[in-house]
Design an enzyme around this catalytic site. Structure first.
Site, PDB file in Angstrom:
ATOM      1  N   ILE A 147     -46.390   5.343  37.424  1.00 40.98           N
ATOM      2  CA  ILE A 147     -46.199   6.779  37.185  1.00 40.98           C
ATOM      3  C   ILE A 147     -47.036   7.412  36.421  1.00 40.98           C
ATOM      4  CG2 ILE A 147     -44.273   8.443  36.685  1.00 40.98           C
ATOM      5  CD1 ILE A 147     -42.189   6.554  37.864  1.00 40.98           C
ATOM      6  N   ARG A 168     -48.095  -0.369  25.555  1.00 41.00           N
ATOM      7  CA  ARG A 168     -47.937  -1.476  24.603  1.00 41.00           C
ATOM      8  C   ARG A 168     -48.779  -2.548  24.785  1.00 41.00           C
ATOM      9  NH1 ARG A 168     -42.014  -3.372  27.231  1.00 41.00           N
ATOM     10  NH2 ARG A 168     -42.777  -3.787  29.504  1.00 41.00           N
ATOM     11  N   SER A 169     -49.555  -2.376  25.993  1.00 35.88           N
ATOM     12  CA  SER A 169     -50.423  -3.623  26.287  1.00 35.88           C
ATOM     13  C   SER A 169     -51.938  -2.988  26.524  1.00 35.88           C
ATOM     14  CB  SER A 169     -50.147  -4.519  27.194  1.00 35.88           C
ATOM     15  OG  SER A 169     -49.939  -3.780  28.414  1.00 35.88           O
ATOM     16  N   ALA A 225     -38.753  10.044  32.229  1.00 33.16           N
ATOM     17  CA  ALA A 225     -38.680   8.570  31.968  1.00 33.16           C
ATOM     18  C   ALA A 225     -37.283   8.526  32.042  1.00 33.16           C
ATOM     19  CB  ALA A 225     -39.236   8.015  30.731  1.00 33.16           C
ATOM     20  N   ARG A 226     -36.418   8.027  31.098  1.00 34.85           N
ATOM     21  CA  ARG A 226     -35.107   7.900  30.958  1.00 34.85           C
ATOM     22  C   ARG A 226     -34.658   8.675  29.824  1.00 34.85           C
ATOM     23  NH1 ARG A 226     -34.479   6.977  35.350  1.00 34.85           N
ATOM     24  NH2 ARG A 226     -33.606   4.913  36.417  1.00 34.85           N
ATOM     25  N   GLU A 255     -26.889  11.752  29.802  1.00 34.02           N
ATOM     26  CA  GLU A 255     -26.712  12.393  31.338  1.00 34.02           C
ATOM     27  C   GLU A 255     -25.355  12.113  31.841  1.00 34.02           C
ATOM     28  OE1 GLU A 255     -29.561  11.689  35.057  1.00 34.02           O
ATOM     29  OE2 GLU A 255     -30.483  12.047  33.186  1.00 34.02           O
ATOM     30  N   HIS A 273     -32.362  16.019  36.978  1.00 27.15           N
ATOM     31  CA  HIS A 273     -32.987  14.779  37.477  1.00 27.15           C
ATOM     32  C   HIS A 273     -33.554  14.840  38.656  1.00 27.15           C
ATOM     33  CE1 HIS A 273     -32.546  10.275  36.247  1.00 27.15           C
ATOM     34  NE2 HIS A 273     -33.521  10.192  37.081  1.00 27.15           N
TER      35      HIS A 273
END
Length: 306
Positions: A147, A168-169, A225-226, A255, A273
């Site tokens: 995404i 993160r990588s 995202a969340r 939420e 959402h």
């Protein structure tokens, strides 16, 4: 639990649940009554749910969606239950909503529509609702997965935006983009910061006061995202004191509860959402979940195990 039963092509009995979210009692019952469950993001299959059902009939949670932070996948596997999701089906639709939020918050579209609907628009004038011109600006992407890359491609090729990202990588991508090692450094360098990481314990409150305070006062933050990836208390504080110019949100920390402070802010765009809310996309998600369930029923390897 309101159920409707039917037989699917002679292979199995299917029960449809018409409530949007299962209660704790219904979650427990589902693990004793069904071989396969297709949960949605509101169905919280936590470790204590698995622990509370000693004899589990369920062997697969075929999640309807790519995000599965509402399922403790490690606890599920320890209980002998596989978990699958629906990657790929949601990528473009979610990226489209990201661009929608970017445009709406940068160009103050929600504020403008509210003005028109309230009958308060008095006609065009040169300094009305001046926003941030997105073209040619710098986009910061937090999380360069499917995404994140789809968002970055739209922004770069569609709006001529420079792309920087935190991941993160190490990540190689097929378009011009610079990886930044520290999240606060990324936040300080961009005009729009968009959050596209998976949910879960590792990313809980990843976007907090230190990140928001590093942003430039004219910059906007967008979250598709969340909800709990962003500390909403810190976000409200940053918006209130003008540390950032605005925010576009499709998800929320608690939420469906949305803080009144955010509702009251004109410089915040709030969507319910909508990330995957296109008929073709939701259909594809459902069919992918069914493919996972069918593979399980046929004793085949699961196409989308997590």
């Amino acid at each position: 639990m309101e159920l409707h039963h039917q037989t699917a092509a002679g292979r199995c009995s299917v029960a449809f649940v018409f409530e949007p979210v299962l209660s704790r009692e219904e979650l427990l019952q589902s693990l004793t009554d069904y071989d396969v469950v297709l949960p949605t993001l509101g169905d919280a299959y936590s470790a204590d749910i698995f622990a509370a059902v000693p004899e589990k009939r369920t062997k697969l949670l075929a999640n309807f969606g790519v995000g599965y932070n509402h399922i403790d996948a490690r606890a599920a596997r320890a209980a002998g239950i596989d978990v699958t999701n629906t990657p790929g089906a949601v990528t473009d639709a979610t990226a489209d909503i990201a661009l929608t939020l970017m445009l709406m918050t940068c160009r103050r579209a929600g504020e403008g529509e509210r003005m028109v609907r309230a009958g308060q628009w008095e006609g065009w004038h040169p300094t009305q609702l001046l926003g941030l011109h997105m073209s040619g600006k710098t986009l910061g992407v937090v999380g360069m997965g499917r995404i994140g890359q789809a968002i970055a491609q739209r922004a770069h090729f569609g709006f001529g935006m420079s792309v920087k990202f935190y991941n993160r990588s190490p990540k190689d991508v097929s378009f011009p983009a610079e990886q930044v090692a520290e999240l606060t450094d990324l936040a300080a360098q961009v005009d729009v910061l968009i959050v596209a990481v998976p949910g879960g314990a590792e990313t809980h409150h990843l976007i907090n006061a230190s990140v928001l305070n590093a942003m430039q006062p004219h910059a906007h933050m967008v979250n598709i995202a969340r909800g709990d990836v962003v500390n909403e208390t810190d976000l409200i504080a940053a918006l209130s004191k003008g540390q950032i110019a605005g925010a576009g949100l499709d998800v929320y920390e608690f939420e469906p509860k949305v803080p009144q402070a955010l509702i009251d802010m004109e410089n915040v765009t709030l969507l319910p959402h909508l990330g995957t809310a296109a008929l073709e996309v939701r259909t594809a998600m459902g069919l992918m979940a069914v493919d996972n369930a069918t593979a399980f029923a046929n004793g085949e390897s699961l196409p989308n195990a997590v």
